[in-house]
Write a protein that holds these residues in place. Structure first.
Motif, short mmCIF file in Angstrom:
data_model
loop_
_atom_site.label_atom_id
_atom_site.label_comp_id
_atom_site.label_asym_id
_atom_site.label_seq_id
_atom_site.Cartn_x
_atom_site.Cartn_y
_atom_site.Cartn_z
N MET A 1 0.94 -1.01 -0.10
CA MET A 1 -0.11 -0.13 -0.17
C MET A 1 0.76 1.14 0.05
N LEU A 2 0.70 2.19 -0.99
CA LEU A 2 1.35 3.47 -0.89
C LEU A 2 0.85 4.30 0.32
N THR A 3 1.93 4.71 1.08
CA THR A 3 1.34 5.20 2.41
C THR A 3 1.63 6.89 2.34
N VAL A 4 2.58 7.32 1.58
CA VAL A 4 2.67 8.55 1.49
C VAL A 4 1.94 9.17 0.30
N GLU A 5 1.24 10.18 0.60
CA GLU A 5 0.37 11.04 -0.56
C GLU A 5 1.37 12.03 -1.14
N ILE A 6 1.85 12.05 -2.25
CA ILE A 6 2.55 13.26 -2.76
C ILE A 6 1.78 13.84 -3.67
N GLU A 7 1.89 15.02 -3.59
CA GLU A 7 1.13 15.85 -4.76
C GLU A 7 1.81 15.91 -5.92
N PRO A 8 1.09 15.29 -6.98
CA PRO A 8 1.71 14.98 -8.33
C PRO A 8 2.33 15.88 -8.95
N ALA A 9 3.50 15.83 -9.72
CA ALA A 9 4.37 16.83 -10.51
C ALA A 9 3.46 17.08 -11.67
N PHE A 10 2.76 15.99 -12.03
CA PHE A 10 2.25 16.16 -13.51
C PHE A 10 0.73 15.56 -13.41
N SER A 11 -0.11 16.33 -14.07
CA SER A 11 -1.54 15.79 -13.94
C SER A 11 -2.21 15.79 -15.10
N TRP A 12 -2.74 14.46 -15.71
CA TRP A 12 -3.17 14.34 -17.10
C TRP A 12 -4.80 14.26 -16.80
N PRO A 13 -5.66 15.06 -17.67
CA PRO A 13 -7.26 14.87 -17.38
C PRO A 13 -7.65 14.03 -18.34
N THR A 14 -8.72 13.27 -18.09
CA THR A 14 -9.64 12.39 -18.67
C THR A 14 -10.88 12.22 -18.20
N ARG A 15 -11.93 11.74 -18.96
CA ARG A 15 -13.21 11.35 -18.53
C ARG A 15 -13.54 10.11 -18.38
N VAL A 16 -14.48 9.66 -17.43
CA VAL A 16 -15.22 8.34 -17.72
C VAL A 16 -16.30 8.14 -18.56
N TYR A 17 -15.93 7.10 -19.45
CA TYR A 17 -16.81 6.92 -20.40
C TYR A 17 -17.66 5.53 -20.24
N TRP A 18 -18.65 5.18 -20.99
CA TRP A 18 -19.64 3.97 -20.90
C TRP A 18 -18.25 2.86 -21.11
N GLU A 19 -17.56 2.74 -21.80
CA GLU A 19 -16.48 1.65 -22.20
C GLU A 19 -15.73 1.48 -20.88
N ASP A 20 -15.51 2.32 -20.13
CA ASP A 20 -14.75 2.36 -18.73
C ASP A 20 -15.39 1.66 -17.55
N THR A 21 -16.70 1.38 -17.70
CA THR A 21 -17.40 1.11 -16.46
C THR A 21 -18.02 -0.17 -16.58
N ASP A 22 -18.52 -0.72 -15.26
CA ASP A 22 -19.25 -2.06 -15.26
C ASP A 22 -21.10 -1.59 -15.47
N ALA A 23 -21.61 -2.55 -15.52
CA ALA A 23 -23.16 -2.42 -15.57
C ALA A 23 -23.95 -1.21 -14.82
N GLY A 24 -23.18 -1.02 -13.61
CA GLY A 24 -23.67 -0.15 -12.59
C GLY A 24 -23.01 1.23 -12.83
N GLY A 25 -22.34 1.37 -13.88
CA GLY A 25 -21.81 2.66 -14.04
C GLY A 25 -20.57 2.94 -13.38
N VAL A 26 -19.78 2.16 -12.79
CA VAL A 26 -18.59 2.33 -11.84
C VAL A 26 -17.32 1.93 -12.55
N VAL A 27 -16.43 2.69 -12.60
CA VAL A 27 -15.33 2.35 -13.35
C VAL A 27 -14.81 1.03 -12.99
N TYR A 28 -14.56 0.20 -14.05
CA TYR A 28 -14.12 -1.18 -13.92
C TYR A 28 -12.58 -1.21 -13.31
N HIS A 29 -12.17 -2.15 -12.35
CA HIS A 29 -10.81 -1.94 -11.72
C HIS A 29 -9.71 -2.04 -12.80
#
Length: 142
Positions: A1-29
């Motif tokens: 488990m990653l225990t130290v939360e580090i503010e990222p030096a880089f951030s990339w935006p994305t959006r969750v689409y249907w293809e990313d989710t299971d039947a309940g609309g939750v992102v598939y692991h």
């Protein structure tokens, strides 16, 4: 488990689409892995080293060797996400990234990802070329 939360030096935006989710609309692991991969690739590109440049000019590819992920909260259909990437450690033939995924600043996932440096032809471990190694080493964030 990653225990130290580090503010990222880089951030990339994305959006969750249907293809990313299971039947309940939750992102598939497993989809989180793709989000993390894209952010690492975009981080390298932002440093001036896109994957194709590394492959063709340096004979180098990076492959995931190990991953540790902590799923804290679910992302859902249509969420706008920020996928962070920070270089935590650079070694001669590998690198470790600290990554996270957030929605509106809320932490959803943390990950530690070790990538191995491989020769592009035989996919055998190899040292990162010295100039690239020096640049990456300077970007480490503890």
């Amino acid at each position: 488990m990653l225990t130290v939360e580090i503010e990222p030096a880089f951030s990339w935006p994305t959006r969750v689409y249907w293809e990313d989710t299971d039947a309940g609309g939750v992102v598939y692991h497993a989809q989180y892995l793709a989000f993390l991969e894209r952010a690492r690739s975009e981080w390298m590109r932002a440093q001036g080293y896109g994957q194709e440049l590394l492959r063709l000019e340096h004979g180098l590819v990076f492959a995931v060797r190990a991953m540790q992920i902590d799923f804290l909260k679910p992302a859902r259909l249509d969420d706008a996400l920020q996928v962070g990437a920070s270089l935590h450690e650079c070694r001669r033939a590998s690198a470790v990234f600290a990554q996270d995924i957030r929605r509106d600043g809320e932490l959803l996932l943390t990950a530690q990802v070790r990538v191995a440096a491989l020769d592009r032809r035989g996919f055998r471990p190899r040292a990162i070329p010295q100039p690239l190694y020096d640049e990456l080493k300077a970007l480490e964030r503890a």
